[in-house]
Write a protein that holds these residues in place. Structure first.
Motif, PDB file in Angstrom:
ATOM      1  N   TYR A 215       1.180  -1.009   0.131  1.00 32.02           N
ATOM      2  CA  TYR A 215       0.697  -0.067  -0.090  1.00 32.02           C
ATOM      3  C   TYR A 215       0.385   1.367   0.281  1.00 32.02           C
ATOM      4  O   TYR A 215       0.744   2.400  -0.920  1.00 32.02           O
ATOM      5  CB  TYR A 215      -1.008   0.470   1.184  1.00 32.02           C
ATOM      6  CG  TYR A 215      -1.767   1.436   0.975  1.00 32.02           C
ATOM      7  CD1 TYR A 215      -2.260   1.048   0.025  1.00 32.02           C
ATOM      8  CD2 TYR A 215      -1.992   2.143   2.205  1.00 32.02           C
ATOM      9  CE1 TYR A 215      -3.485   3.114   0.490  1.00 32.02           C
ATOM     10  CE2 TYR A 215      -2.463   3.116   2.219  1.00 32.02           C
ATOM     11  CZ  TYR A 215      -3.145   3.172   1.426  1.00 32.02           C
ATOM     12  OH  TYR A 215      -4.099   4.359   1.555  1.00 32.02           O
ATOM     13  N   LYS A 295     -15.776   9.233  -0.869  1.00 34.20           N
ATOM     14  CA  LYS A 295     -15.265   8.324  -1.387  1.00 34.20           C
ATOM     15  C   LYS A 295     -16.722   8.802  -2.520  1.00 34.20           C
ATOM     16  O   LYS A 295     -15.805   8.427  -4.216  1.00 34.20           O
ATOM     17  CB  LYS A 295     -16.772   7.106  -1.361  1.00 34.20           C
ATOM     18  CG  LYS A 295     -15.621   5.797  -0.917  1.00 34.20           C
ATOM     19  CD  LYS A 295     -14.432   5.003  -1.116  1.00 34.20           C
ATOM     20  CE  LYS A 295     -14.976   4.587  -2.536  1.00 34.20           C
ATOM     21  NZ  LYS A 295     -13.861   3.830  -3.543  1.00 34.20           N
ATOM     22  N   HIS A 300      -9.328   7.264  -2.982  1.00 32.92           N
ATOM     23  CA  HIS A 300      -9.308   5.752  -2.614  1.00 32.92           C
ATOM     24  C   HIS A 300      -9.162   5.690  -1.652  1.00 32.92           C
ATOM     25  O   HIS A 300      -8.336   6.060  -0.379  1.00 32.92           O
ATOM     26  CB  HIS A 300      -8.135   5.559  -3.354  1.00 32.92           C
ATOM     27  CG  HIS A 300      -7.328   3.902  -3.005  1.00 32.92           C
ATOM     28  ND1 HIS A 300      -6.543   3.640  -2.777  1.00 32.92           N
ATOM     29  CD2 HIS A 300      -8.149   3.184  -3.816  1.00 32.92           C
ATOM     30  CE1 HIS A 300      -6.776   2.839  -2.503  1.00 32.92           C
ATOM     31  NE2 HIS A 300      -7.742   1.766  -3.363  1.00 32.92           N
ATOM     32  N   VAL A 317     -15.357   1.064   2.009  1.00 35.37           N
ATOM     33  CA  VAL A 317     -13.881   0.907   1.112  1.00 35.37           C
ATOM     34  C   VAL A 317     -13.334   1.034   0.371  1.00 35.37           C
ATOM     35  O   VAL A 317     -14.071  -0.507   0.041  1.00 35.37           O
ATOM     36  CB  VAL A 317     -13.199   1.732   2.982  1.00 35.37           C
ATOM     37  CG1 VAL A 317     -14.009   2.805   3.568  1.00 35.37           C
ATOM     38  CG2 VAL A 317     -12.857   0.159   2.944  1.00 35.37           C
ATOM     39  N   ASP A 318     -12.203   1.100   0.103  1.00 35.67           N
ATOM     40  CA  ASP A 318     -11.598   0.337  -0.757  1.00 35.67           C
ATOM     41  C   ASP A 318     -10.425  -1.094  -0.637  1.00 35.67           C
ATOM     42  O   ASP A 318     -10.465  -2.136  -1.174  1.00 35.67           O
ATOM     43  CB  ASP A 318     -10.889   0.646  -1.720  1.00 35.67           C
ATOM     44  CG  ASP A 318     -11.544   2.290  -2.751  1.00 35.67           C
ATOM     45  OD1 ASP A 318     -12.016   1.560  -3.603  1.00 35.67           O
ATOM     46  OD2 ASP A 318     -11.233   2.991  -2.539  1.00 35.67           O
ATOM     47  N   GLN A 319     -10.297  -0.535   0.988  1.00 38.33           N
ATOM     48  CA  GLN A 319      -9.176  -1.277   1.379  1.00 38.33           C
ATOM     49  C   GLN A 319      -9.073  -1.383   2.375  1.00 38.33           C
ATOM     50  O   GLN A 319      -9.197  -0.356   3.789  1.00 38.33           O
ATOM     51  CB  GLN A 319      -7.666  -1.233   0.318  1.00 38.33           C
ATOM     52  CG  GLN A 319      -6.719  -2.144   1.229  1.00 38.33           C
ATOM     53  CD  GLN A 319      -5.731  -1.844   0.588  1.00 38.33           C
ATOM     54  OE1 GLN A 319      -5.366  -0.801  -0.934  1.00 38.33           O
ATOM     55  NE2 GLN A 319      -4.536  -2.534   0.901  1.00 38.33           N
TER      56      GLN A 319
END
Ligand code: BG6
Length: 367
Positions: A215, A295, A300, A317-319
């Protein structure tokens, strides 16, 4: 000397389980329901008479004080103010003999923090120092000293000293709560038991370093990013943002999650990374609304939360990075470790001198 690690910072991040244990050792009774801090040097009567607390420090130590405020106000219900040491004495702070001034300094040599200590004493306050260096100027001049036992910290960016300060604040809060009767013995026992698990829980986060590194390599390509959180998560967001700026030189801002829409929300555009700390169950829903706001503007989003909320959060969320389950009061000691690793790997990816970032010194003895 780096014990097989590539940098002192990485070594010191890995020394945190030991630093937590060492800072806790001998500071609780055998039954595990009382904190023992004779070094506070305060009588019961003095503690009962405290009307307000001022926590004064610079840099990372200031950020530790933000978490300290949250801990003390929750546990003891005494009003706490945070001050940046270089501002403190020029704002004519309202200090009385019933004020407890807490100065926080890893090195114990920071000139502005020392000057704040003297300002507090000149106004009759008891000054307690939380420091990592026993023989330092601040330790010598303070009325009492609560030592963090993080061991020597070499990397300019503070990691284990910061988290040891959080442990010290927790012990202090519990002790004041015992004396003032604001927490029951079972409540104290529950918190102490949870604290004992922290060292092994830190190991669980350290084991996630490959995912954090991946990340970090992603965010290293960005010019700026945001950290958001509420309550203690906001305090940790500020430390995460400082750490990243200090060593990776990526610009970031930490925002109270609900405040972003009153400020720089316009800067959130397609692809901007937002790191949302979402460890506080009581405000989780609110934080999720704030996540949706960013978002909707194309951010991101990475969330840091407990395992149990992972699937819920993944809907918005993305991650997600998870931290092991602990009490809401103690999450900072875990979530910040992910952010330290993130800053470390971002700096590494960008090829910077991790241990000696430009323009910064480990200890600043000029005002
Ligand atoms: C800064 C250091 O100059 O001083 C920071 O670069 C540090 O890393 C701050 O947090 C305060 O230092 P200390 O020793 O008083 O905690």
């Amino acid at each position: 000397e780096k014990g097989g690690y590539e940098h002192f910072m990485l070594k010191e991040i890995h020394e945190q389980p030991k630093a937590y244990r060492d800072t806790m050792r001998g500071r609780m009774n055998a039954a595990g329901n009382k904190v023992i801090l004779p070094e506070l040097n305060l009588t019961e009567e003095q503690i009962k008479n405290i009307r307000n607390i001022q926590i004064v420090a610079c840099g990372t130590a200031y950020n530790a004080g933000l978490v300290g405020r949250n801990l003390i106000e929750s546990l003891v219900r005494i009003p706490v103010e945070n001050d940046i040491a270089s501002e403190y004495r020029y704002r004519a702070p309202i200090v009385t003999p019933e004020t407890l001034v807490i100065v926080v300094s890893q090195s114990g040599e920071t000139a502005d923090t020392l000057a704040a200590l003297r300002e507090g004493q000149a106004n009759g306050a008891h000054v307690l120092a939380i420091t990592n260096v026993v023989g330092s100027s601040i330790a010598r001049e303070a009325n009492s000293v609560l030592v963090t036992l993080a061991g020597p910290e070499i990397a300019v960016a503070s990691t284990k000293a910061y988290t040891s300060q959080l442990i010290a604040f927790t012990l202090l809060g519990l002790y004041l709560a015992e004396v003032r009767g604001t927490q029951s013995e079972p409540e104290v026992a529950k918190i102490l038991a949870a604290m004992q698990s922290l060292p092994e829980q830190v190991e669980v986060i350290l084991a996630q370093k490959d995912a954090i590194k991946a990340y970090a390599e992603q965010i290293a390509e960005h010019k700026h990013l945001f950290f958001i959180g509420r309550g203690v998560d906001y305090a940790v967001a500020q430390e995460g943002s400082l750490k990243l700026k200090e060593i990776s030189y990526i610009h970031s801002e930490a925002y109270a999650a609900g405040e972003l829409k009153h400020g720089t929300l316009a800067l959130i555009e397609e692809g901007v990374p937002v790191i949302a700390l979402a460890t506080q169950e009581s405000v989780l829903e609110k934080t999720v609304s704030n996540i949706k706001e960013v978002k909707a503007r194309g951010a991101h989003v990475l969330a840091i939360t407990h395992e149990e909320h992972k699937n819920d959060l993944l809907r918005s969320v993305d991650q997600v990075f998870v931290i092991p389950q602990t009490l809401p009061l103690l999450t900072a000691t875990l979530s910040v470790v992910s952010l330290q690793l993130l800053a470390y790997y971002a700096s590494l990816a960008l090829g910077h001198d991790v241990d000696k970032p430009r323009n910064l010194a480990k200890s600043v003895t000029v005002e």
